[in-house]
Design a protein around this motif. Structure first.
Motif, PDB file in Angstrom:
ATOM      1  N   ILE A   1       0.882  -1.228   0.182  1.00  0.00           N
ATOM      2  CA  ILE A   1      -0.117  -0.112  -0.012  1.00  0.00           C
ATOM      3  C   ILE A   1       0.896   1.285   0.107  1.00  0.00           C
ATOM      4  N   ILE A   2       1.819   1.298   0.829  1.00  0.00           N
ATOM      5  CA  ILE A   2       2.752   2.434   0.864  1.00  0.00           C
ATOM      6  C   ILE A   2       3.457   2.499  -0.450  1.00  0.00           C
ATOM      7  N   LEU A   3       4.049   1.525  -0.829  1.00  0.00           N
ATOM      8  CA  LEU A   3       4.698   1.544  -2.256  1.00  0.00           C
ATOM      9  C   LEU A   3       3.578   1.953  -3.489  1.00  0.00           C
ATOM     10  N   ILE A   4       2.521   1.446  -3.468  1.00  0.00           N
ATOM     11  CA  ILE A   4       1.695   1.733  -4.641  1.00  0.00           C
ATOM     12  C   ILE A   4       1.223   3.416  -4.260  1.00  0.00           C
ATOM     13  N   LEU A   5       1.052   3.876  -3.172  1.00  0.00           N
ATOM     14  CA  LEU A   5       0.654   5.291  -2.770  1.00  0.00           C
ATOM     15  C   LEU A   5       2.086   6.120  -3.438  1.00  0.00           C
ATOM     16  N   ASN A   6       3.240   5.460  -3.089  1.00  0.00           N
ATOM     17  CA  ASN A   6       4.306   6.207  -3.612  1.00  0.00           C
ATOM     18  C   ASN A   6       4.561   6.334  -5.065  1.00  0.00           C
ATOM     19  N   LYS A   7       4.182   5.524  -5.732  1.00  0.00           N
ATOM     20  CA  LYS A   7       4.256   5.367  -7.154  1.00  0.00           C
ATOM     21  C   LYS A   7       3.322   6.084  -7.732  1.00  0.00           C
ATOM     22  N   ILE A   8       1.936   6.268  -7.320  1.00  0.00           N
ATOM     23  CA  ILE A   8       0.757   7.160  -7.989  1.00  0.00           C
ATOM     24  C   ILE A   8       1.190   8.662  -7.682  1.00  0.00           C
ATOM     25  N   LEU A   9       1.912   9.003  -6.538  1.00  0.00           N
ATOM     26  CA  LEU A   9       2.287  10.357  -6.347  1.00  0.00           C
ATOM     27  C   LEU A   9       3.533  10.594  -7.374  1.00  0.00           C
ATOM     28  N   THR A  10       4.380   9.655  -7.675  1.00  0.00           N
ATOM     29  CA  THR A  10       5.486   9.729  -8.416  1.00  0.00           C
ATOM     30  C   THR A  10       5.067   9.880  -9.746  1.00  0.00           C
ATOM     31  N   PHE A  11       4.014   9.105 -10.444  1.00  0.00           N
ATOM     32  CA  PHE A  11       3.608   9.403 -11.679  1.00  0.00           C
ATOM     33  C   PHE A  11       2.769  10.473 -11.686  1.00  0.00           C
ATOM     34  N   TYR A  12       2.294  11.194 -10.873  1.00  0.00           N
ATOM     35  CA  TYR A  12       1.574  12.505 -11.111  1.00  0.00           C
ATOM     36  C   TYR A  12       2.538  13.533 -11.483  1.00  0.00           C
TER      37      TYR A  12
END
Length: 274
Positions: free
Chosen positions: A217-228
């Motif tokens: 969950i932490i990793l996916i949240l990090n990648k979503i923010l990174t993608f944005y």
């Protein structure tokens, strides 16, 4: 009377000596009960050693305690900076102006990024030894943890090097600085979120499977923010959604998958050899 006494003495002598071996030496119960340091007697069979537990490791406890103190002091002293960063996270000026940071704020992010790498190494060690391979007692647990921490450190440094080369080549140094500072901030916040998770795994018998879900969950949240932020910094003005996907897959997902492959290879090596 003398013959009776002589007979009893002879029986005692026969019990005490049997081909040069003491009777007590041949009795496993009595031998095991003899205290150490008594000359001429063995200590018996040694018991099984207590299995290694990271929760009972004094060195790991000291390391996590120091991390706790550092995290609390850093977060309390940089609280305004964190709030300001989150407030401006989804706001981008026309000229992509980079937010200035004080030396203490930059130091806070670097320290938290290093703590994140350390916590990721400890968490991966816990997951590997709990679900993949059971290590024997003679294995150097500190060496294995250090190896995993080193793998994460090498991964972050190599990824940062690739970012710098690509961003400076295609987008310029200004956007590269903006991107690097953003990634440093996200890594620092990941370290803040990883600390309670590692504490649960080490001291509170938190399920490793649940811990893996929390980490994902932490990793996916990090990648979503990174993608944005990848889209808003590099491709927003051009409307390049496809380019954003290409950049994200090439410089984010591909290194991550390569690292996962190297980590799995290491754990398989341990499984084969132990």
């Amino acid at each position: 009377m003398d013959s009776t006494s002589t007979y009893i003495q002879q029986q005692i002598f026969d019990l005490r000596t049997d081909s040069g071996q003491s009777y007590l030496d041949r009795d496993s119960v009595l031998t095991a009960s003899i205290p150490s340091g008594v000359k001429g007697y063995d200590m018996g069979v040694a018991g099984d050693a207590v299995p290694y537990s990271i929760g009972r490791d004094d060195i790991i406890s000291v390391v996590l305690l120091v991390c706790f103190v550092v995290v609390m002091i850093s977060v309390s002293s940089s609280g305004n900076f964190i709030i300001r960063q989150f407030r401006n996270f989804f706001y981008t000026t026309r000229d992509n102006k980079v937010m200035t940071e004080t030396s203490s704020e930059l130091r806070f992010q670097i320290i938290m990024a290093l703590i994140d790498i350390l916590l990721l190494g400890i968490a991966s060690y816990i997951y590997a030894t709990d679900t993949i391979v059971r290590l024997p007692e003679m294995v150097d647990n500190y060496g294995l943890m250090g190896m995993m921490v080193g793998m994460f450190l090498g991964f972050f440094l190599l990824r940062w090097l690739v970012w710098t080369i690509v961003n400076v080549t295609f987008f310029g140094s200004k956007k590269n600085i903006h991107w690097t500072r953003l990634q440093l901030f996200l890594t620092a916040m990941e370290g803040v979120l990883m600390y309670p998770l590692v504490m649960l795994l080490v001291y509170f018998d938190f399920s490793v499977d649940k811990g893996l879900i929390c980490f994902l969950i932490i990793l996916i949240l990090n990648k979503i923010l990174t993608f944005y932020k990848c889209w808003s910094i590099f491709f927003k003005q051009n409307g390049g959604v496809l380019q954003t996907f290409l950049y994200f897959c090439a410089l984010e997902m591909t290194p991550l998958l390569a690292f996962c492959g190297a980590w799995v290879a290491l754990t398989n090596h341990l499984k084969v050899n132990f």
